[in-house]
Design an enzyme around this catalytic site. Structure first.
Site, PDB file in Angstrom:
ATOM      1  N   TYR A  96      34.105  21.917  35.798  1.00 48.19           N
ATOM      2  CA  TYR A  96      35.449  21.992  36.373  1.00 48.19           C
ATOM      3  C   TYR A  96      35.397  22.382  37.854  1.00 48.19           C
ATOM      4  CZ  TYR A  96      39.871  23.620  37.989  1.00 48.19           C
ATOM      5  OH  TYR A  96      40.976  23.776  38.778  1.00 48.19           O
TER       6      TYR A  96
ATOM      7  N   HIS B  40      38.584  28.469  34.271  1.00 47.39           N
ATOM      8  CA  HIS B  40      39.387  27.417  33.645  1.00 47.39           C
ATOM      9  C   HIS B  40      39.294  27.464  32.123  1.00 47.39           C
ATOM     10  CE1 HIS B  40      41.574  23.485  34.174  1.00 47.39           C
ATOM     11  NE2 HIS B  40      41.955  24.142  35.253  1.00 47.39           N
TER      12      HIS B  40
HETATM   13 MG    MG Z   1      43.315  27.467  37.876  1.00 50.94          MG
END
Ligand code: MG
Length: 403
Positions: free
Chosen positions: A168, A209
């Site tokens: 991510y 995340h």
């Molecule tokens: Mg964020």
């Protein structure tokens, strides 16, 4: 109820405007009034389910609000909120936010003042931003942080790719599977490298995340303590809120949480029990500016600072609303930045100004941002049968995980 010294107003139209000037699906709500030329705009962007929000605005809020006095922001918020009986989901909250922010925009325009004046006036003349840096390796990442520092940024979010995994927030990350353990091993090494290269002057942030199991998040927060992060974001998923107690008991890494939060049941206990340091909600997903100002006031009493979610899937109208709160709220912490592309800036004249690592408030009345509807129509939503849905993220064995 009439506003003293002003003629009565009525809401004459409520509509959702859809546009994707730089490929990101944005929804804003326009509330028109009986005074010619007086209207307001609000952000209702839930980019993974935009068409559901449009239906909530056009099929439910529009008929409910026609003829109401737009001056009555709080009563309109509360009555609209209750009119669905079941309430507080992201679709309905985004629809409510579109109306709510538009009503603040109208009130500011009527008063001839920026909305931050209606919220108590300025606590600061500029809003410090954090930029996103990322790299395929630590050196590329450090170079990007240095480039931001040279532009005047004092806060930078740092993400690096895990070789061979779809990571991510990391530029150049491979598409494909994801595994939490190699990531948890990489992140402390990344911060050791960055501190060695960059020193202590710059504030560093990181976004997990919500991708790792809770006990690995506890371990990661502890391991990162020596690197003095400004904050560690979304170390846990909302479903694992109770683990924040364990992180707090074991280390002083500052914790930011909330971009996935929708309702009070999720965030009030974390604030009340002093388990987080930054509240990071997506303002439209909790219901708009009215809810966010109440949330900010509650946070002040518990030493929690604001860090409103501010990526490209908050419309320029939403960024303008964040900016009003950022300057007026005493317990402001930081604002996430997104630099909009040229198309978006053209569709939304008056997009908040970014310079020297800060966002700068204007003295334009209301939220200070407009929409060119004809131009907005020239940027329809991208053709995609899934209408913006988040693509699944999977482990090597195929198990789907939180994104
Ligand atoms: Mg964020």
């Amino acid at each position: 109820m009439a506003e003293q010294g002003l003629p009565d107003l009525q809401i004459t139209d409520v509509k959702a405007i859809c546009t994707a000037p730089d490929g990101i699906r944005l929804v804003v709500v326009k509330v028109e009034t009986s005074e010619p030329g007086l209207y307001g705009l609000g952000c209702a962007t839930f980019t993974q389910r935009p068409l559901a929000v449009v239906a909530a605005v056009d099929d439910y809020l529009r008929p409910f609000l026609m003829g109401r006095n737009p001056a009555d922001i709080e009563d309109i918020y509360q009555t609209s909120y209750l009119s669905s009986y079941w309430r507080s989901g992201p679709v309905l909250n985004n629809a409510l936010s579109g109306v709510d922010q538009a009503l603040w925009d109208i009130k500011g325009k009527r008063a001839g003042m920026p909305v931050y004046q209606l919220l108590g006036g300025k606590c600061r003349d500029r809003v410090p931003l954090y930029a996103h840096a990322s790299g395929r390796d630590f050196q590329e990442l450090a170079d990007q942080v240095r480039a931001y520092m040279a532009q005047g940024y004092r806060y930078v979010r740092c993400q690096a790719a895990v070789p061979g995994l779809s990571t991510y927030g990391a530029a150049g990350s491979q598409a494909g599977a994801w595994e939490p353990t190699p990531y948890c091993q990489m992140v402390p090494k990344m911060f050791a490298y960055l501190r060695e290269q960059l020193g202590d002057e710059v504030e560093l942030l990181h976004d997990v995340h919500e991708r790792i199991p809770p006990i690995q998040a506890v371990g990661l927060a502890k391991e990162l303590e020596p690197y003095k992060l400004f904050f560690l974001e979304d170390a846990l998923a909302p479903e694992d809120n109770e683990y924040f107690r364990m992180i707090r008991a074991q280390c002083s890494t500052p914790i930011a949480m909330g971009e996935l939060f929708v309702n009070q049941a999720e965030y009030v206990p974390l604030i009340r029990d002093r388990l987080i340091d930054f509240i990071r909600v997506h303002v439209s997903t909790i219901g708009g500016l009215s809810m966010a100002r109440k949330l900010a006031a509650m946070c002040e009493f518990f030493g929690v600072r604001t860090a409103w979610h501010g990526p490209g899937d908050v419309s320029p109208v939403g960024h303008a609303a964040n900016l009003q709160l950022d300057v007026a709220v005493w317990n402001f912490g930081i604002q996430e930045q997104h630099v909009f592309g040229a198309n978006t800036q053209e569709v939304f004249p008056g997009c908040p100004e970014i310079r020297d690592g800060c966002m700068w408030p204007s003295d334009r009345p209301g939220l200070g941002v407009d929409v060119d509807e004809a131009l907005a129509q020239r940027f329809p939503f991208p053709d995609d049968p899934l209408n913006g849905s988040w693509a699944p993220v999977r482990r090597i064995d195929g198990t789907v995980i939180r994104p």
